[in-house]
Design a protein around this motif. Structure first.
Motif, PDB file in Angstrom:
ATOM      1  N   LEU A   1     -18.747 100.143  37.088  1.00  0.00           N
ATOM      2  CA  LEU A   1     -19.204  98.904  36.440  1.00  0.00           C
ATOM      3  C   LEU A   1     -18.638  97.736  37.247  1.00  0.00           C
ATOM      4  O   LEU A   1     -17.411  97.633  37.401  1.00  0.00           O
ATOM      5  N   LEU A   2     -19.504  96.866  37.759  1.00  0.00           N
ATOM      6  CA  LEU A   2     -19.062  95.765  38.618  1.00  0.00           C
ATOM      7  C   LEU A   2     -19.543  94.446  38.018  1.00  0.00           C
ATOM      8  O   LEU A   2     -20.752  94.230  37.850  1.00  0.00           O
ATOM      9  N   LEU A   3     -18.578  93.593  37.677  1.00  0.00           N
ATOM     10  CA  LEU A   3     -18.883  92.331  36.991  1.00  0.00           C
ATOM     11  C   LEU A   3     -18.659  91.167  37.948  1.00  0.00           C
ATOM     12  O   LEU A   3     -17.565  91.033  38.515  1.00  0.00           O
ATOM     13  N   ALA A   4     -19.681  90.333  38.107  1.00  0.00           N
ATOM     14  CA  ALA A   4     -19.572  89.171  38.993  1.00  0.00           C
ATOM     15  C   ALA A   4     -18.602  88.160  38.399  1.00  0.00           C
ATOM     16  O   ALA A   4     -18.721  87.783  37.236  1.00  0.00           O
ATOM     17  N   ARG A   5     -17.623  87.712  39.202  1.00  0.00           N
ATOM     18  CA  ARG A   5     -16.674  86.686  38.746  1.00  0.00           C
ATOM     19  C   ARG A   5     -16.845  85.394  39.535  1.00  0.00           C
ATOM     20  O   ARG A   5     -16.952  84.327  38.956  1.00  0.00           O
ATOM     21  N   VAL A   6     -16.866  85.481  40.870  1.00  0.00           N
ATOM     22  CA  VAL A   6     -17.104  84.305  41.723  1.00  0.00           C
ATOM     23  C   VAL A   6     -18.115  84.725  42.780  1.00  0.00           C
ATOM     24  O   VAL A   6     -17.886  85.703  43.495  1.00  0.00           O
ATOM     25  N   LEU A   7     -19.223  84.001  42.891  1.00  0.00           N
ATOM     26  CA  LEU A   7     -20.262  84.398  43.846  1.00  0.00           C
ATOM     27  C   LEU A   7     -20.436  83.335  44.921  1.00  0.00           C
ATOM     28  O   LEU A   7     -20.321  82.134  44.644  1.00  0.00           O
ATOM     29  N   PRO A   8     -20.731  83.760  46.144  1.00  0.00           N
ATOM     30  CA  PRO A   8     -21.045  82.790  47.205  1.00  0.00           C
ATOM     31  C   PRO A   8     -22.409  82.158  46.936  1.00  0.00           C
ATOM     32  O   PRO A   8     -23.206  82.697  46.161  1.00  0.00           O
ATOM     33  N   SER A   9     -22.681  81.039  47.575  1.00  0.00           N
ATOM     34  CA  SER A   9     -23.980  80.379  47.349  1.00  0.00           C
ATOM     35  C   SER A   9     -25.117  81.239  47.876  1.00  0.00           C
ATOM     36  O   SER A   9     -26.239  81.188  47.370  1.00  0.00           O
ATOM     37  N   VAL A  10     -24.824  82.019  48.906  1.00  0.00           N
ATOM     38  CA  VAL A  10     -25.847  82.917  49.460  1.00  0.00           C
ATOM     39  C   VAL A  10     -25.135  84.091  50.128  1.00  0.00           C
ATOM     40  O   VAL A  10     -23.987  83.970  50.582  1.00  0.00           O
ATOM     41  N   GLY A  11     -25.803  85.250  50.163  1.00  0.00           N
ATOM     42  CA  GLY A  11     -25.227  86.425  50.834  1.00  0.00           C
ATOM     43  C   GLY A  11     -24.412  87.283  49.889  1.00  0.00           C
ATOM     44  O   GLY A  11     -24.236  86.955  48.714  1.00  0.00           O
ATOM     45  N   GLY A  12     -23.925  88.424  50.443  1.00  0.00           N
ATOM     46  CA  GLY A  12     -23.114  89.336  49.648  1.00  0.00           C
ATOM     47  C   GLY A  12     -23.926  90.133  48.647  1.00  0.00           C
ATOM     48  O   GLY A  12     -23.396  90.578  47.620  1.00  0.00           O
ATOM     49  N   ASP A  13     -25.225  90.328  48.933  1.00  0.00           N
ATOM     50  CA  ASP A  13     -26.030  91.190  48.061  1.00  0.00           C
ATOM     51  C   ASP A  13     -25.489  92.615  48.148  1.00  0.00           C
ATOM     52  O   ASP A  13     -24.820  92.976  49.123  1.00  0.00           O
ATOM     53  N   THR A  14     -25.805  93.417  47.154  1.00  0.00           N
ATOM     54  CA  THR A  14     -25.426  94.834  47.215  1.00  0.00           C
ATOM     55  C   THR A  14     -26.696  95.678  47.278  1.00  0.00           C
ATOM     56  O   THR A  14     -27.613  95.483  46.484  1.00  0.00           O
ATOM     57  N   MET A  15     -26.730  96.582  48.259  1.00  0.00           N
ATOM     58  CA  MET A  15     -27.860  97.494  48.433  1.00  0.00           C
ATOM     59  C   MET A  15     -27.602  98.770  47.634  1.00  0.00           C
ATOM     60  O   MET A  15     -26.465  99.251  47.600  1.00  0.00           O
ATOM     61  N   PHE A  16     -28.642  99.289  47.037  1.00  0.00           N
ATOM     62  CA  PHE A  16     -28.550 100.578  46.338  1.00  0.00           C
ATOM     63  C   PHE A  16     -29.638 101.490  46.863  1.00  0.00           C
ATOM     64  O   PHE A  16     -30.729 101.035  47.215  1.00  0.00           O
ATOM     65  N   ALA A  17     -29.337 102.785  46.925  1.00  0.00           N
ATOM     66  CA  ALA A  17     -30.332 103.760  47.368  1.00  0.00           C
ATOM     67  C   ALA A  17     -30.342 104.936  46.397  1.00  0.00           C
ATOM     68  O   ALA A  17     -29.298 105.327  45.867  1.00  0.00           O
ATOM     69  N   SER A  18     -31.531 105.469  46.175  1.00  0.00           N
ATOM     70  CA  SER A  18     -31.656 106.634  45.305  1.00  0.00           C
ATOM     71  C   SER A  18     -31.488 107.901  46.136  1.00  0.00           C
ATOM     72  O   SER A  18     -32.356 108.257  46.942  1.00  0.00           O
ATOM     73  N   ALA A  19     -30.375 108.604  45.910  1.00  0.00           N
ATOM     74  CA  ALA A  19     -30.145 109.871  46.614  1.00  0.00           C
ATOM     75  C   ALA A  19     -31.019 110.971  46.017  1.00  0.00           C
ATOM     76  O   ALA A  19     -31.235 112.003  46.647  1.00  0.00           O
ATOM     77  N   THR A  20     -31.517 110.738  44.811  1.00  0.00           N
ATOM     78  CA  THR A  20     -32.452 111.683  44.181  1.00  0.00           C
ATOM     79  C   THR A  20     -33.808 111.595  44.866  1.00  0.00           C
ATOM     80  O   THR A  20     -34.390 112.603  45.276  1.00  0.00           O
ATOM     81  N   LYS A  21     -34.323 110.361  45.008  1.00  0.00           N
ATOM     82  CA  LYS A  21     -35.623 110.178  45.688  1.00  0.00           C
ATOM     83  C   LYS A  21     -35.533 110.672  47.130  1.00  0.00           C
ATOM     84  O   LYS A  21     -36.482 111.248  47.650  1.00  0.00           O
ATOM     85  N   ALA A  22     -34.389 110.432  47.760  1.00  0.00           N
ATOM     86  CA  ALA A  22     -34.223 110.883  49.147  1.00  0.00           C
ATOM     87  C   ALA A  22     -34.353 112.399  49.210  1.00  0.00           C
ATOM     88  O   ALA A  22     -35.065 112.939  50.064  1.00  0.00           O
ATOM     89  N   PHE A  23     -33.681 113.102  48.299  1.00  0.00           N
ATOM     90  CA  PHE A  23     -33.767 114.577  48.309  1.00  0.00           C
ATOM     91  C   PHE A  23     -35.195 115.027  48.015  1.00  0.00           C
ATOM     92  O   PHE A  23     -35.721 115.931  48.679  1.00  0.00           O
ATOM     93  N   GLU A  24     -35.830 114.376  47.037  1.00  0.00           N
ATOM     94  CA  GLU A  24     -37.192 114.781  46.655  1.00  0.00           C
ATOM     95  C   GLU A  24     -38.191 114.583  47.792  1.00  0.00           C
ATOM     96  O   GLU A  24     -39.244 115.214  47.817  1.00  0.00           O
ATOM     97  N   SER A  25     -37.873 113.685  48.747  1.00  0.00           N
ATOM     98  CA  SER A  25     -38.822 113.397  49.831  1.00  0.00           C
ATOM     99  C   SER A  25     -38.792 114.488  50.921  1.00  0.00           C
ATOM    100  O   SER A  25     -39.630 114.480  51.817  1.00  0.00           O
ATOM    101  N   LEU A  26     -37.829 115.407  50.837  1.00  0.00           N
ATOM    102  CA  LEU A  26     -37.712 116.440  51.878  1.00  0.00           C
ATOM    103  C   LEU A  26     -38.612 117.635  51.556  1.00  0.00           C
ATOM    104  O   LEU A  26     -39.005 117.843  50.404  1.00  0.00           O
ATOM    105  N   THR A  27     -38.910 118.436  52.569  1.00  0.00           N
ATOM    106  CA  THR A  27     -39.778 119.602  52.349  1.00  0.00           C
ATOM    107  C   THR A  27     -39.002 120.696  51.599  1.00  0.00           C
ATOM    108  O   THR A  27     -37.764 120.761  51.693  1.00  0.00           O
ATOM    109  N   PRO A  28     -39.715 121.566  50.876  1.00  0.00           N
ATOM    110  CA  PRO A  28     -39.025 122.624  50.121  1.00  0.00           C
ATOM    111  C   PRO A  28     -38.132 123.497  50.999  1.00  0.00           C
ATOM    112  O   PRO A  28     -37.030 123.881  50.592  1.00  0.00           O
TER     113      PRO A  28
END
Ligand code: SIN
Length: 256
Positions: free
Chosen positions: A107-134
């Motif tokens: 759980l990550l709560l924003a306390r002080v944010l810059p005017s721009v930048g510092g976004d956080t990227m998220f990726a689905s490791a489930t979708k990544a696995f599902e995209s592979l061949t059997p």
């Protein structure tokens, strides 16, 4: 309460909650369901949450974990101050996979944010696995990977064996049953039984699949955002493009 998807693969925002008060069981179950469904959720407008509120809400998700080598903020065991994006958090990872029982949620709560930048990227490791061949999926199910703590562990005086764990490369989510890739570039040093050199090409390929645009969601922080992610099904990385401005977030992790 309203729940809205934020991207195709993962991510949702939750509107209309006030976590400074009690959240009834039905509302909590809906939030938990949304997290398992979307991998990462952002509960908007929680700037009024105190550290006590954050710890109280976090405790509803499970046992609050105290990090083995990164200190908590003064007076609030379990709340870690995140600031100054560093190389460890800028690489795709899920949290503390060098532990025998890596964290379930963060759980990550924003306390002080810059005017721009510092976004956080998220990726689905489930979708990544599902995209592979059997056939490739079946091969991966037979592998495990060695996860090792970062240099910070050593500098905190921890014994190397205390921050090494072996986990399956493919992991089934305990609540949904969905399988996900469970290797990351922060902590994995090799496939178990393989040398680092033998492991690298396969690991690099899997990291590339996880980070494909269609598997990702980019979170642009707003004041009051409380972002919760599921470490069993997602990975994250902060974008290191903040210069000269403060960025402070308060992090609580939940044991598996
Ligand atoms: C983390 O990796 O736990 C922190 C992510 C962030 O700073 O956005």
């Amino acid at each position: 309460m309203e729940i809205r998807p934020l991207a195709g693969a993962l991510g949702a925002e939750v509107l209309g909650l006030d976590l400074t008060g009690d959240l009834d069981g039905a509302a909590f179950a809906a939030v938990r369901g949304a997290l398992h469904d979307r991998g990462v959720i952002c509960i908007r407008d929680q700037a009024a949450m105190s550290p006590e509120d954050q710890l109280g809400f976090a405790a509803r998700w499970g046992e609050i974990s105290i990090h083995p080598y990164v200190p908590s903020i003064e007076g609030y065991p379990g709340i870690m101050k995140i600031y100054d994006p560093n190389p460890i958090t800028q690489t795709w990872h899920s949290d503390s996979t060098h532990m025998q029982r890596p964290h379930a949620y963060t759980l990550l709560l924003a306390r002080v944010l810059p005017s721009v930048g510092g976004d956080t990227m998220f990726a689905s490791a489930t979708k990544a696995f599902e995209s592979l061949t059997p056939g490739f999926q079946a091969m991966l199910r037979g592998l495990s990977a060695v996860h090792e703590g970062t240099d910070l562990a050593a500098s905190a005086g921890l014994d190397h064996d205390a921050v090494v764990a072996v986990h399956p490369v493919v992991r089934a989510h305990p609540d949904t049953g969905a399988e996900a890739l469970f290797v990351n570039d922060n902590y994995v040093t090799r496939i178990d039984g393989w040398t680092p050199e033998e492991s690298r090409p396969l690991l690099e390929y899997l990291y590339g699949v996880i980070g494909r645009y269609e598997n990702t969601y980019r979170h642009r922080w707003r004041d009051g955002d409380l972002v919760i992610w599921d470490n069993r099904s997602t990975q994250h990385a902060v974008v290191g493009d903040v210069s000269g401005e403060e960025r402070v977030l308060h992090r609580v992790t939940i044991a598996a």
